[in-house]
Design a protein around this motif. Structure first.
Motif, PDB file in Angstrom:
ATOM      1  N   GLU A 147       0.928  -1.015   0.014  1.00  0.00           N
ATOM      2  CA  GLU A 147       0.012  -0.053  -0.195  1.00  0.00           C
ATOM      3  C   GLU A 147       0.724   1.328  -0.079  1.00  0.00           C
ATOM      4  OE1 GLU A 147      -3.502   2.103   2.590  1.00  0.00           O
ATOM      5  OE2 GLU A 147      -3.095   0.009   3.096  1.00  0.00           O
TER       6      GLU A 147
ATOM      7  N   THR B  98       1.618   3.792  -3.297  1.00  0.00           N
ATOM      8  CA  THR B  98       1.349   5.177  -3.265  1.00  0.00           C
ATOM      9  C   THR B  98       2.623   6.023  -3.738  1.00  0.00           C
ATOM     10  OG1 THR B  98      -0.037   4.901  -1.250  1.00  0.00           O
ATOM     11  CG2 THR B  98       0.544   7.124  -1.617  1.00  0.00           C
TER      12      THR B  98
ATOM     13  N   ARG C 220       2.032   9.788   1.489  1.00  0.00           N
ATOM     14  CA  ARG C 220       0.653   9.168   1.827  1.00  0.00           C
ATOM     15  C   ARG C 220      -0.643  10.021   0.944  1.00  0.00           C
ATOM     16  NH1 ARG C 220      -3.508  10.676   5.728  1.00  0.00           N
ATOM     17  NH2 ARG C 220      -4.849   8.627   6.486  1.00  0.00           N
ATOM     18  N   ALA C 221      -1.125   9.534   0.410  1.00  0.00           N
ATOM     19  CA  ALA C 221      -2.397  10.144  -0.504  1.00  0.00           C
ATOM     20  C   ALA C 221      -3.266  10.921   0.510  1.00  0.00           C
ATOM     21  CB  ALA C 221      -3.101   9.130  -1.270  1.00  0.00           C
ATOM     22  N   CYS C 222      -3.423  12.167   0.140  1.00  0.00           N
ATOM     23  CA  CYS C 222      -4.550  13.155   0.950  1.00  0.00           C
ATOM     24  C   CYS C 222      -6.026  12.807   0.542  1.00  0.00           C
ATOM     25  CB  CYS C 222      -4.282  14.613   0.959  1.00  0.00           C
ATOM     26  SG  CYS C 222      -2.441  14.801   1.621  1.00  0.00           S
TER      27      CYS C 222
ATOM     28  N   ARG D  37      -6.704   7.499  -1.767  1.00  0.00           N
ATOM     29  CA  ARG D  37      -6.029   6.602  -0.890  1.00  0.00           C
ATOM     30  C   ARG D  37      -7.010   5.388  -0.446  1.00  0.00           C
ATOM     31  NH1 ARG D  37      -6.032  10.422   2.891  1.00  0.00           N
ATOM     32  NH2 ARG D  37      -7.951   9.981   4.094  1.00  0.00           N
TER      33      ARG D  37
ATOM     34  N   HIS E 161      -5.917   1.594  -0.804  1.00  0.00           N
ATOM     35  CA  HIS E 161      -5.948   0.537   0.414  1.00  0.00           C
ATOM     36  C   HIS E 161      -6.812  -0.501   0.190  1.00  0.00           C
ATOM     37  CE1 HIS E 161      -6.520  -0.336   4.647  1.00  0.00           C
ATOM     38  NE2 HIS E 161      -7.956  -0.526   4.444  1.00  0.00           N
TER      39      HIS E 161
END
Length: 204
Positions: free
Chosen positions: A22, A26, A52-54, A59, A63
């Protein structure tokens, strides 16, 4: 990360691997510049700075897709997980391939610290691999694709029903392969490499 009681080595490895995938996927999407840099935020994972995707939908897609592979990775059914970038005609331009093999007969306990240490080196290598990749056109899209050693039977589990056969177009000639990082240990072998179309059919 704490060790969970009554968990098989395969379940333990699969859980750590899914979490790693994960984060790594990303970072691949960030590396390729598909979205503005503001769509990501810096975090630390395994003591390495990662992205980390906002955006909630981005996201969630990463995930949910990777988490859905957990039971199949644990059973040794997943051979490769790929992040594929396409042009406007849905022809693949570039593939980041995570090739994995887990020893299903491995019965000893797994030290997660050792496993994480090995996986951490992938994150470091991935962060400096942009020079190995190709520039993508502005109208590209991407997706996560899993390649199974055998096809899960529909109806046997709700996880199997979530996966559909891909209609990804294939290159006519064998791809050009660029290794990025690999690890080989008793419970888990993992390779990360790039695939590009050969020169005769390259669309760049």
């Amino acid at each position: 990360m704490e060790r969970r009681e009554n968990q098989t080595p395969q379940g333990q490895i699969a859980r750590v691997l899914v979490e790693f995938l994960e984060v790594a996927i990303t970072c691949v999407v960030f590396l390729k510049g598909v979205y503005p840099s503001g769509a990501f935020e810096r975090r630390r994972y395994m003591n390495v700075v990662v992205q980390r995707a906002c955006h909630p939908q981005l996201r969630y897609y990463i995930h949910a897709t990777v988490s859905g592979l957990l039971p199949f990775i644990q059973k040794g059914l997943v051979e490769r997980v790929a992040v594929i970038f396409f042009n406007a005609d849905d022809i693949p331009l570039e593939k980041f391939i995570f090739k994995l093999a887990m020893n299903l007969s491995y019965g000893s306990s797994v030290e997660e610290v050792d496993l994480q240490f090995s996986l951490r080196s992938f994150m470091s290598k991935l962060s400096v691999s942009e020079s190995l990749t190709k520039k993508l056109p502005p109208d590209c899209r991407w997706e996560i694709t899993a390649y199974f050693r055998s096809i899960p039977e529909a109806g046997t589990s709700k996880e199997a029903d979530l996966w559909i056969s891909t209609d990804t177009k294939q290159w006519q000639q064998p791809p050009l392969i660029t290794p990025i990082k690999s690890m080989s240990s008793e419970p888990l072998c993992l390779q990360l490499y790039l695939e590009h179309p050969c020169v005769s059919e390259s669309l760049f």
